[in-house]
Scaffold this motif. Structure first.
Motif, PDB file in Angstrom:
ATOM      1  N   ILE A 180       0.878  -1.250  -0.049  1.00  7.10           N
ATOM      2  CA  ILE A 180       0.080  -0.124  -0.221  1.00  7.10           C
ATOM      3  C   ILE A 180       1.036   1.077  -0.005  1.00  7.10           C
ATOM      4  CG2 ILE A 180      -1.705   1.327   1.374  1.00  7.10           C
ATOM      5  CD1 ILE A 180      -2.832  -1.438   2.375  1.00  7.10           C
ATOM      6  N   ASP A 212      -0.713  -2.908 -15.839  1.00  2.00           N
ATOM      7  CA  ASP A 212      -1.938  -1.959 -15.382  1.00  2.00           C
ATOM      8  C   ASP A 212      -1.845  -2.144 -14.084  1.00  2.00           C
ATOM      9  OD1 ASP A 212      -3.987  -0.261 -15.157  1.00  2.00           O
ATOM     10  OD2 ASP A 212      -5.330  -1.878 -15.649  1.00  2.00           O
ATOM     11  N   ARG A 213      -1.925  -0.960 -13.181  1.00  2.00           N
ATOM     12  CA  ARG A 213      -2.060  -1.207 -11.695  1.00  2.00           C
ATOM     13  C   ARG A 213      -1.433  -2.406 -10.859  1.00  2.00           C
ATOM     14  NH1 ARG A 213      -8.517   0.414 -12.118  1.00  2.00           N
ATOM     15  NH2 ARG A 213      -8.415  -0.757 -13.901  1.00  2.00           N
ATOM     16  N   GLU A 228      -2.066  -2.638  -7.184  1.00  2.00           N
ATOM     17  CA  GLU A 228      -2.974  -3.195  -6.936  1.00  2.00           C
ATOM     18  C   GLU A 228      -3.544  -4.563  -7.224  1.00  2.00           C
ATOM     19  OE1 GLU A 228      -3.018  -0.273  -7.940  1.00  2.00           O
ATOM     20  OE2 GLU A 228      -4.405   1.148  -7.318  1.00  2.00           O
ATOM     21  N   TRP A 286      -4.145  -7.633  -4.018  1.00  2.00           N
ATOM     22  CA  TRP A 286      -5.617  -8.322  -4.154  1.00  2.00           C
ATOM     23  C   TRP A 286      -4.960  -9.742  -4.225  1.00  2.00           C
ATOM     24  CZ3 TRP A 286      -9.150  -6.185  -1.579  1.00  2.00           C
ATOM     25  CH2 TRP A 286      -9.243  -4.881  -1.903  1.00  2.00           C
ATOM     26  N   GLU A 340     -14.978 -16.383   3.078  1.00  2.00           N
ATOM     27  CA  GLU A 340     -15.721 -15.148   2.598  1.00  2.00           C
ATOM     28  C   GLU A 340     -14.690 -14.094   2.268  1.00  2.00           C
ATOM     29  OE1 GLU A 340     -18.912 -15.383   2.060  1.00  2.00           O
ATOM     30  OE2 GLU A 340     -19.158 -13.264   1.348  1.00  2.00           O
ATOM     31  N   MET A 341     -13.655 -14.074   2.880  1.00  2.00           N
ATOM     32  CA  MET A 341     -12.603 -12.986   2.620  1.00  2.00           C
ATOM     33  C   MET A 341     -11.900 -13.231   1.145  1.00  2.00           C
ATOM     34  SD  MET A 341      -9.998 -11.937   5.490  1.00  2.00           S
ATOM     35  CE  MET A 341      -8.434 -10.963   4.855  1.00  2.00           C
ATOM     36  N   ILE A 379     -14.107 -11.642  -2.277  1.00  2.00           N
ATOM     37  CA  ILE A 379     -14.079 -10.069  -2.925  1.00  2.00           C
ATOM     38  C   ILE A 379     -12.636  -9.816  -3.755  1.00  2.00           C
ATOM     39  CG2 ILE A 379     -13.991  -7.923  -2.272  1.00  2.00           C
ATOM     40  CD1 ILE A 379     -16.885  -9.242  -2.039  1.00  2.00           C
ATOM     41  N   TYR A 426     -13.386 -10.848  -7.007  1.00  2.00           N
ATOM     42  CA  TYR A 426     -14.258  -9.907  -7.987  1.00  2.00           C
ATOM     43  C   TYR A 426     -13.194  -8.966  -8.507  1.00  2.00           C
ATOM     44  CZ  TYR A 426     -17.627  -6.662  -9.163  1.00  2.00           C
ATOM     45  OH  TYR A 426     -18.473  -5.799  -9.794  1.00  2.00           O
ATOM     46  N   LEU A 427     -12.325  -8.353  -7.728  1.00  2.00           N
ATOM     47  CA  LEU A 427     -11.709  -7.197  -8.259  1.00  2.00           C
ATOM     48  C   LEU A 427     -10.629  -7.587  -9.231  1.00  2.00           C
ATOM     49  CD1 LEU A 427     -11.411  -5.390  -4.895  1.00  2.00           C
ATOM     50  CD2 LEU A 427     -12.410  -4.567  -6.934  1.00  2.00           C
ATOM     51  N   GLY A 440     -12.344  -8.555 -12.443  1.00  2.00           N
ATOM     52  CA  GLY A 440     -13.030  -7.344 -13.105  1.00  2.00           C
ATOM     53  C   GLY A 440     -11.844  -6.423 -13.836  1.00  2.00           C
ATOM     54  N   MET A 441     -10.835  -6.272 -13.031  1.00  2.00           N
ATOM     55  CA  MET A 441      -9.949  -5.171 -13.316  1.00  2.00           C
ATOM     56  C   MET A 441      -8.960  -5.916 -14.377  1.00  2.00           C
ATOM     57  SD  MET A 441      -9.368  -3.405  -9.697  1.00  2.00           S
ATOM     58  CE  MET A 441      -8.101  -2.239 -10.009  1.00  2.00           C
TER      59      MET A 441
END
Lengths: 569, 498
Positions: free
Chosen positions: A21, A107-108, A111, A115, A140-141, A144, A147-148, A151-152
């Motif tokens: 980060i 790209d990114r 990030e 993830w 559950e963690m 998500i 998803y990113l 998607g990204m």
């Protein structure tokens, strides 16, 4: 390290993500370095864990217990048994390999690695949780980040890219796009994956909450619950409570496995995901399902498991056959591998359903083996996609001229996937087949058919990608030349073949986890403990090097020669 | 009923936070009046300072276990009142910080804005302590008065005026219901203090009276079927006011609901549990399903707020000490996530001037920090681990399953999945879609502070909830054996120190 090894494995990727980060995206090397470094720490720790785990002692080892919430009876209770240990190892290997596979993401970058590390850490967390709450928490963690990542950094299918009209675009951004089953966009895949997994996860959560309530122990601790929970013979709704809980837990977790009627999110998700994510997804994320069923249903409700596990035996046939046939007809590389994964996960369910020492051990080893094999396949499908920007098999071909290393590795991966002697998949498959034969002969025949199907679709895909006339459009494609690109494949190949030749320790570790479970479930004491029980694989052992050597050598041999060789075998 | 007005000094100690804040309020008003040239940020920081000192004072009360009752039990200061006062003050501080920049949009009365916000907070602090239907009514109206003005603060904006009018008309209507309810309850029982009503008989008048009171409070928290003002008001009001409205009055109304259901009506639990189950199911389902169709982020958060209240009511329906713990904990998680989400909305609307979900396209490219913060806040609202909202939801479900409310939990669990969908639609816009205008977004420093506080709260409560669960468990000790009504009687003497 020693007793804190689990914390080290679990928190190294988290720490890496946290550290990332604070790093700027303008220093890509530092970003990759931190990601690779934290994954490496985790990998080393898990190798240590794997060899330090004492199979003679068995049971849960390296236990860590940190109280987390007194009111709710939750503690961060970590520990691994013979089932969790190889899966933790598989996760860290795939994470480490995945970081190198996605080395060229521009790209990114930061990030992406954040993830990816969180996804892997959450998966690892499930494999070492001894607390129902944390099992669900990490489970559950892991959803998500998927998803990113999808998607990204994911990719659309060919069909989707052809739909460029504005009306279609508008439709896809609208509320109704979840019901728009025709679209194969990455957004659709990501949303479908999250909603499917969350929907089934809350089903499992309901089961967990019922266990919590009816045990009356005010704790989520699996070790306490399996000793003291009295859940049998409580009549509810015309049946008994334990059956309801078992069904909730089984179907809740089987969706991620993915068992047949609940599988549809999985190939779509695989197809859309970037290579490293597909690797983790197919390699370890899907095993969360089997693992959680073993950890929750098998441990806490052993008698109900014995009664209801035939459900899995029935459904796994459909998984194997359906997945296999769809994979055979699919035209998209990642769909083929995705459906092949969901088909292969049927074997694990078969191994679990038969409920004996050999078959359940086979199922666990298969999870490990499949992680390596499918990881390789996805890594290479990703490589081909990066080079050609298409996943459409008919438009590809003849790539072995351009990428000999990749095509050689692809053959090895296909061999591993099929269960060629010399790879760890073979050991697992033969154990499942042998172990289940007495109880479920029909399913074993189906599984055999599945193996034949695997051979058919993987070779068909191999031919489509690497042989035949070359599409000149892809003349610019090049091979994996640098160490960074080759390393992940070499790691996975060596693990797959290494354990194929020397499976003893893996087998012992897995047996030490499986034995007490089977004793509890079937109340049959094993005739042969680890030394003697290692019979089947060691009997296979000597014959392997002969078969394996040509496969390893294949990396240097000119490829066309090898293919004819491979097919005839 | 005897009102004793001879207050001793130690009595006044209990009122110290309110007295201090009232004085500070006057100071802010005078400073604004005396030096009109003073930059309005200074007024904001002045108000925050006053609120922070009050917060410190309450923290000292909490640590030293100061509690007691005043004015014949009309005003009580127990651990729960302190919890909710801290909650309201915290929300107010964050709201004021997030409006520092926004206030420049108002054409007139920028200084009075802060005064009105603090005044509403003061009213809600009294609500947290109100232990009597009359004091509830007075403090409720006191706090709402400020809101009526605040909601229509954008004088030239039609939507804001409409929002104000809607809120006013329905709010006054609710007040009327409340007053009617009080009169019925008083007529039937002859009592106004909650703790003395527990031995009442279930007469039709009493039931209707409490239903009316529940309707009025349901209006405040925005539970279905009393929610109709929420979307329009949230949409039209200035965004910081929306943020304030979405959290503080809900907390203040919930403390009264807790006192009514768990103290006054404790013996009627088998009856009211059905009412709460029904309202909870309808709120969750309606809020979540309608939220899917929203195009405006404020309306989306409005409907998600309706659904969140449905979740909170699960804890109330459980009707146990654990249920009330869960409510308090959930509110804490909701405070950080919701205010954080609204802070992001304010920051984005400062830069773009609009707050349609479509405007969040590619926020990740324009401001990775804002997008990441929004992601975590929305996921916390959806209840995804390791964020605070997940623990809050789980706490509520655990409390409810211990009472065997299976239907309610099933509906609640299904709703988690539904809500995930529309939160992810926003995430999709932020992360997956590419921006039309890729210019970066600048964030002011007070706004950054609010978002950092929100992030810290969301993550810390999610990852290490133990201190917070301890806090809420102590705050609701008064409910520990509510089934025997006598145990809930509030001590009339003051205990300073422990």
């Amino acid at each position: 390290m020693g007793e804190y090894v689990l914390l080290c494995i679990l928190f190294a990727p988290f720490a890496g993500a946290l550290g990332l980060i604070f790093v700027s995206n303008r220093q890509p090397l530092l970003v990759r370095g931190i990601a690779a470094g934290s994954a490496f720490i985790s990998l080393i720790a898990s190798i240590y864990l794997f060899y330090a785990y004492d199979p003679v002692k068995g049971g849960f080892q390296f236990i860590q217990k940190i109280e987390w919430s007194r009111q709710l009876g939750i503690s961060l209770h970590l520990g691994v048994d013979g089932i969790g240990t190889p899966l933790v190892l598989a996760s860290t290997i795939l994470l480490f390999a995945g970081i190198f596979v996605s080395w060229h993401i521009k790209d990114r970058t930061k990030e992406f690695y954040i993830w990816l590390l969180i996804l892997a850490a959450a998966t690892i967390g499930v494999f070492m949780s001894l607390d129902l709450f944390f099992l669900y928490f990490f489970y559950e963690m892991s959803v998500i980040p998927m998803y990113l990542l999808l998607g990204m950094w994911g990719s659309h299918t060919k069909k989707y890219l052809e739909m460029t009209d504005t009306e279609g675009m508008k439709l896809r951004d609208s509320v109704g796009f979840i019901f728009n089953f025709g679209s194969n966009s990455k957004e659709y895949a990501a949303m479908k994956l999250v909603l499917f997994l969350s929907a089934f996860a809350v089903v499992a959560l309901m089961g967990i909450l019922l266990i919590y309530k009816y045990s009356g122990l005010n704790t989520f601790d699996i070790l306490v619950l399996r000793e003291h929970a009295q859940l049998m013979n409580i009549p509810v709704l015309g049946t008994t409570l334990d059956k309801i809980i078992w069904i909730l837990v089984f179907f809740g977790f089987a969706s991620i496995a993915p068992l047949w009627p609940m599988h549809s999110w999985s190939p779509v998700g695989h197809a859309a995901a970037p290579a490293a994510t597909s690797m983790l997804h197919a390699g370890v994320l899907m095993k969360l399902g089997h693992f959680s069923i073993i950890r929750v249903a098998f441990e806490i409700l052993p008698e109900t498991t014995r009664e209801l596990m035939p459900i899995a035996a029935v459904l796994c046939m459909f998984s194997i056959i359906y997945g296999g046939f769809v994979a055979f007809y699919a035209k998209d590389t990642k769909y083929v591998i995705g459906y092949s994964s969901s088909s292969h996960m049927g074997y694990v369910f078969l191994g679990m359903a038969a409920l004996n020492y050999i078959s359940l051990s086979g199922a666990v080893i298969y999870m490990f083996a499949h992680a390596m094999a499918t990881g390789m396949l996805f890594a290479m499908a990703g490589w081909v996609y990066d080079q050609t920007h298409t996943r459409d098999i008919p438009s590809l071909g003849g790539l072995s001229n351009k990428m000999p290393f990749i095509s050689a590795c692809f053959i090895v991966a296909c061999m591993a996937s099929i269960g060629m002697p010399g790879t760890v998949n073979f050991i697992a498959e033969i154990m499942i087949v042998v172990g289940s034969w007495n109880k479920y002969p029909l399913q074993v025949i189906v599984a055999m058919l599945g193996i034949v199907l695997t051979l058919a679709y993987l070779f068909k895909m191999m031919r489509g990608l690497f042989y035949g006339p070359m599409n000149q459009k892809y003349g610019h494609a090049h091979d994996a030349i640098s160490t960074v690109d080759r390393l992940p494949l070499l790691i996975m190949i060596s693990v797959s073949i290494g354990f194929g030749i020397f499976p003893m320790h893996l087998y012992d570790v897995v047996r030490s986890g499986v034995d007490p479970l089977i004793v509890k479930i079937t109340e049959v004491v094993p005739v042969a403990r680890s030394g003697d029980g290692a019979g089947p694989p060691s009997a296979v052992g000597p014959s392997e090097p002969m078969v394996t050597t040509p496969v390893v050598a294949s990396e240097i041999l000119p490829t066309p020669v090898l293919t004819s060789h491979g097919v005839s075998e | 009923m005897i009102f004793s007005l001879n207050l001793s000094f130690s009595d006044l100690l209990l009122l110290l936070p309110e007295i201090f804040l009232t004085c500070w309020l006057c100071v802010v008003l005078i400073v604004d009046f005396v030096s009109p040239r003073l930059p309005k940020e200074q007024l904001a920081y002045l108000s925050v300072a006053g609120l922070a000192i009050t917060l410190g004072c309450l923290a000292w009360f909490d640590v030293n276990h100061i509690s007691g009752a005043l004015f014949g039990n009309m005003f009580v200061l127990d651990r729960m009142a302190i919890f909710f006062k801290v909650f309201i003050l915290g929300a107010t501080i964050l709201v004021i910080l997030s409006s520092v920049e926004y206030v420049n949009r108002f054409t007139l009365f920028r200084g009075e804005y802060y005064v009105l916000v603090v005044m509403s907070a003061l009213g809600m602090m009294f609500m947290a302590s109100a232990n009597d239907l009359l004091s509830v009514f007075v403090s409720l109206e006191f706090s709402t008065l400020g809101f009526y003005v605040l909601v229509s603060y954008l004088r030239d904006d039609l939507a804001s005026n409409e929002a104000g009018l809607k809120f006013f008309i329905l709010g006054v209507f609710a007040a009327g219901l409340f007053a009617y309810g009080i009169s019925l309850v008083y007529g039937e029982t002859g009592q106004l203090v909650f703790s003395e009503m527990s031995s009442a008989q279930a007469t039709p008048g009493l039931i209707i009276g409490f239903l009316l009171i529940f309707a009025a409070l349901g209006f405040k928290i925005g539970a279905v079927p009393f929610h109709s003002w929420i979307p329009d008001t949230y949409h039209g009001a200035p965004t910081p006011v929306t943020a304030f409205l979405s959290i503080a009055p809900k907390g203040a109304a919930l403390v009264i609901l807790l006192r009514i259901f768990l103290v006054a009506l404790a013996s009627f639990k088998p009856v009211w549990v059905y009412l709460l189950v029904a309202v909870s199911i309808v709120s969750m389902t309606y809020g979540n399903i309608v939220a899917i169709a929203q195009r405006n982020i404020k309306r989306l958060l409005a409907y998600s707020g309706i659904a969140q209240i449905g979740n909170v009511l699960i804890g109330l329906a459980a009707g146990t000490k654990m249920g009330s713990d869960a409510i308090l904990f959930y509110l804490l998680a909701y405070l950080f996530a919701n205010l954080g989400a609204f802070a992001v909305v304010i920051a984005v609307s400062q830069a773009i001037g609009k707050d349609e979900i479509e405007d969040y396209r590619g926020l990740n490219r324009r401001s990775p920090f804002l997008a990441f913060a929004m992601l975590l806040f929305l996921l916390s609202l959806a209840g995804v681990p390791p964020l605070a909202g997940f623990i809050g939801k789980l706490y509520i479900f655990v409390a409810a399953i211990k009472e065997g409310l299976y239907t309610l939990i099933t509906v609640g669990l299904i709703n988690i999945v539904i809500s995930l969908y529309y939160y992810l639609i926003v995430v999709k816009q932020m992360y997956i879609n590419e921006p039309i205008d890729p210019s970066p977004i600048r964030i002011s420093s007070p706004m950054k502070t609010v978002i950092y506080v929100g992030l810290a709260g969301t993550l810390v409560i999610g990852i290490y909830p133990q201190p917070f669960t301890d806090w809420v468990v102590e705050a609701t000790l008064m409910f520990s054996n509510f089934v025997t009504p006598s145990a809930t009687a509030i001590p009339s003497t003051i205990h300073v120190g422990s």
